[in-house]
Design an enzyme around this catalytic site. Structure first.
Site, PDB file in Angstrom:
ATOM      1  N   TYR A 309       0.851  -1.200   0.000  1.00 14.76           N
ATOM      2  CA  TYR A 309       0.000   0.000   0.000  1.00 14.76           C
ATOM      3  C   TYR A 309       0.885   1.248   0.000  1.00 14.76           C
ATOM      4  O   TYR A 309       1.763   1.395   0.845  1.00 14.76           O
ATOM      5  CB  TYR A 309      -0.889  -0.032   1.232  1.00 14.76           C
ATOM      6  CG  TYR A 309      -1.963   1.044   1.317  1.00 14.76           C
ATOM      7  CD1 TYR A 309      -2.156   1.971   0.304  1.00 14.76           C
ATOM      8  CD2 TYR A 309      -2.800   1.122   2.418  1.00 14.76           C
ATOM      9  CE1 TYR A 309      -3.132   2.937   0.392  1.00 14.76           C
ATOM     10  CE2 TYR A 309      -3.791   2.079   2.523  1.00 14.76           C
ATOM     11  CZ  TYR A 309      -3.953   2.988   1.502  1.00 14.76           C
ATOM     12  OH  TYR A 309      -4.929   3.949   1.585  1.00 14.76           O
ATOM     13  N   CYS A 310       0.660   2.143  -0.959  1.00 11.58           N
ATOM     14  CA  CYS A 310       1.356   3.433  -1.029  1.00 11.58           C
ATOM     15  C   CYS A 310       2.869   3.188  -1.091  1.00 11.58           C
ATOM     16  O   CYS A 310       3.347   2.459  -1.955  1.00 11.58           O
ATOM     17  CB  CYS A 310       0.937   4.298   0.155  1.00 11.58           C
ATOM     18  SG  CYS A 310       1.547   5.999   0.092  1.00 11.58           S
ATOM     19  N   LEU A 311       3.650   3.780  -0.193  1.00 13.52           N
ATOM     20  CA  LEU A 311       5.092   3.554  -0.193  1.00 13.52           C
ATOM     21  C   LEU A 311       5.419   2.080  -0.012  1.00 13.52           C
ATOM     22  O   LEU A 311       6.414   1.579  -0.551  1.00 13.52           O
ATOM     23  CB  LEU A 311       5.760   4.350   0.932  1.00 13.52           C
ATOM     24  CG  LEU A 311       6.118   5.811   0.671  1.00 13.52           C
ATOM     25  CD1 LEU A 311       4.855   6.673   0.527  1.00 13.52           C
ATOM     26  CD2 LEU A 311       6.970   6.378   1.808  1.00 13.52           C
ATOM     27  N   GLY A 313       3.818  -0.268  -1.318  1.00 15.62           N
ATOM     28  CA  GLY A 313       3.696  -0.867  -2.635  1.00 15.62           C
ATOM     29  C   GLY A 313       4.948  -0.681  -3.462  1.00 15.62           C
ATOM     30  O   GLY A 313       5.354  -1.580  -4.223  1.00 15.62           O
TER      31      GLY A 313
END
Length: 579
Positions: A309-311, A313
């Site tokens: 998720y986000c960073l 990811g």
């Protein structure tokens, strides 16, 4: 270069000077802002034709306003001279259609149009500099909007007259309470109703591994049989992990566990000044790779569904690329939630990313050893100052109405920090130099590339995401050599992901891009792909099932004592609580 020359580049006196400056500029580099303004202003000064055009446009805007004023006097329902931009709801209330407030609103919107054209119509400045100038102009315009002032906001004025000014008294009390909480380092009002481990982050489980950077949570099964392939979540270290395990109705973890998935979660330790030397390599090795090793000991001979998720990811992508490069087939699939891997179109966050800005930011982090969450949240608020700052101030401090606290807001207030070295490397290597997308990012001294990934990929973008714009997220398709399923959901960076079944007005578009099929640009893809109503969670969960083995298994034990993995404490663990 001599040793003295190398040291001069990191002179502590210069760094302390930068730190002192950023305390007055909110962390922004005055050099970066000045260069952008000078680039625009000097090109404008050397453009007499454009200057004449701006004078002509001024006259045209004034004429438009005059015509509208005349027509609105005769017919208050007459067409406005200009409509607000999409998503701008400041002037939607019916009271704004009455004079003189309609004139205030139209004057503001016409001025906003004029400034956009004055900045973007100049030929010669770099696009980055024009974007920075427009961003600064927009901040000033949003601050001066008539919706922010009592005497020029009809809805606010009406409410004040009806309540005899008591709304202003409540607003003053709200402001005093917020100032007191901020000074005392307390969370916003209402957060106390969402205690971690009770109302949120309450899915049962055990911490079965801990090192200096992570705790690994294994969630307790709730089904008789489970799928063979476990799911490992890699949340962003810029946030607490429990955005994926909010209240029971909003918990993605609980949703998967109830459908027969064995779920593991990385919980990042909140760093302090002693952790300033933790870098991207540490987050890769102590984080994802150590977690994968532990999961492999608990679920041996089963591949893993890696979810970032986000960073997180971005880090999951680096991990998958390294494993693919090294012919390591431990991954059954990879899923990315609102995660960028190519940063050339990273939205307005790029306004804060250039060499000058990063120099000041690095020196600010060097002073403390980490980047404080308040500095990050301030930057994110500026990206949407109209919605996240000014509208909130009007609502809470002038109307005197508190927005009810809910689980996602409470999570957002539970801030984290980022260590100096890691954030410096992340911003320079990935954001500024785009090393991962260019195939220059090194792991163990050798480059990794997205084309190295061997597992099928599922990617989720959100239509209103201003942190990881969905068109930027979509670009993963350009470099992948595996099937990529792209899903576009309604909502923003957080609300688009926290999207359980039953949520009203939820919708999504989804399509799998197979190897050898023609590439579609994101807008053409969005126009062609049919929209489906409802939450995207069931579609993703079914995708996980399709990429899992068909045989059902008994749930694995909590940890693996023989491998030294024993339950250390109950979820949510110590790190999320800063213990």
């Amino acid at each position: 270069m001599s040793e003295l020359g190398r040291k001069d580049f990191k002179n502590p006196v210069d760094r302390m000077a930068h730190v002192a400056i950023t305390r007055f500029t909110g962390g922004l580099s005055p050099v970066s802002l000045s260069l952008a303004w000078m680039d625009w202003a000097m090109h404008l000064a050397m453009a007499p034709g454009l200057q004449a055009g701006l004078l002509e446009k001024t006259s045209h805007k004034l004429a438009q306003l005059a015509v509208y004023v005349r027509q609105s006097i005769a017919d208050p329902a007459s067409e406005p001279a200009v409509e607000p931009l999409p998503g701008d709801n400041r002037f939607r209330a019916a009271e704004w259609n009455s004079p003189p407030f309609n004139v205030y609103a139209q004057s503001f919107l016409l001025a906003q149009q004029w400034w956009w054209w004055a900045i973007h119509g100049v030929r010669g400045p770099s696009q980055h500099h024009k974007d920075v100038v427009w961003f600064c102009a927009r901040q000033l315009l949003d601050m001066l909007s008539p919706s922010n002032f009592l005497l020029t906001n009809p809805a606010l004025l009406k409410s004040t007259l009806e309540q005899g000014g008591t709304n202003l008294i409540r607003g003053w009390q709200n402001w005093l309470e917020d100032q007191e909480r901020q000074t005392a380092g307390k969370p916003p009002a209402g957060v106390e109703n969402f205690r971690v481990g009770e109302q949120v982050a309450a899915t049962p489980g055990q911490v079965i591994y801990r090192n200096r950077l992570i705790e690994l949570i294994q969630y307790s099964p709730t089904t008789t049989d489970v799928l063979a392939e476990p799911v490992l979540f890699v949340p962003a270290w810029i946030m607490k992990y429990y955005i994926l395990d909010l209240s029971p109705d909003n918990s993605m973890v609980r949703y998967l566990v109830e459908r027969g998935h064995t779920v593991f979660m990385i919980s990042w330790r909140n760093p302090d000044s002693e952790d300033h030397a933790l870098g991207m390599e540490d987050y890769l090795r102590l984080g994802v790779l150590d977690a994968l090793e532990a999961v492999g000991k608990i679920c041996p001979q089963h591949r893993v569904h890696l979810v970032g998720y986000c960073l997180g990811g971005t880090l999951a992508t680096i991990t998958a690329a390294q494993l693919g490069r090294d012919n390591d087939d431990r991954l059954a699939s990879m899923t990315l939630f609102a995660a960028q891997t190519d940063f050339t179109e990273a939205g307005e966050l790029l306004l804060f990313i250039d060499d000058s800005q990063l120099t000041f930011l690095e020196d600010m982090m060097w002073d403390r050893g980490y980047l404080d969450a308040s500095q990050m949240s301030g930057a994110f608020q500026m990206l949407r100052s109209n919605d996240l700052l000014w509208s909130r101030l009007v609502h809470e401090y002038m109307l005197g109405e508190r927005s009810p606290m809910f689980d996602l807001m409470a999570w957002n207030a539970d801030s984290t920090r980022m260590p100096y070295k890691m954030h410096k490397e992340y911003l320079r290597k990935l954001f500024l130099n785009n090393e991962l997308a260019n195939g220059h990012y090194l792991v163990d001294g050798r480059p990794v590339a997205i084309s190295d990934i061997r597992a099928p990929v599922f990617i989720v973008g959100a239509t209103k995401d201003h942190i990881a714009p969905w068109r930027s997220v979509y670009k993963f398709r350009l470099q992948a050599d595996v099937p990529v399923t792209f899903l576009l959901t309604a909502g923003g960076h957080n609300a688009g992901i926290v999207n359980p079944p039953g949520k009203p007005r939820a919708s999504y578009q989804m399509e799998t891009h197979l190897e050898g099929t023609p590439y579609l640009d994101p807008d053409a893809w969005a126009e062609r792909t049919p929209r489906q109503e409802g939450s995207w969670w069931p579609a993703w969960q079914q995708w996980l099932v399709q990429h899992s083995s068909a045989q059902a298994w008994s749930p694995p034990a909590m940890g693996n004592a023989a491998a030294g993995l024993v339950p250390l404490c109950a979820a949510p663990g110590r790190y999320v609580l800063r213990l």
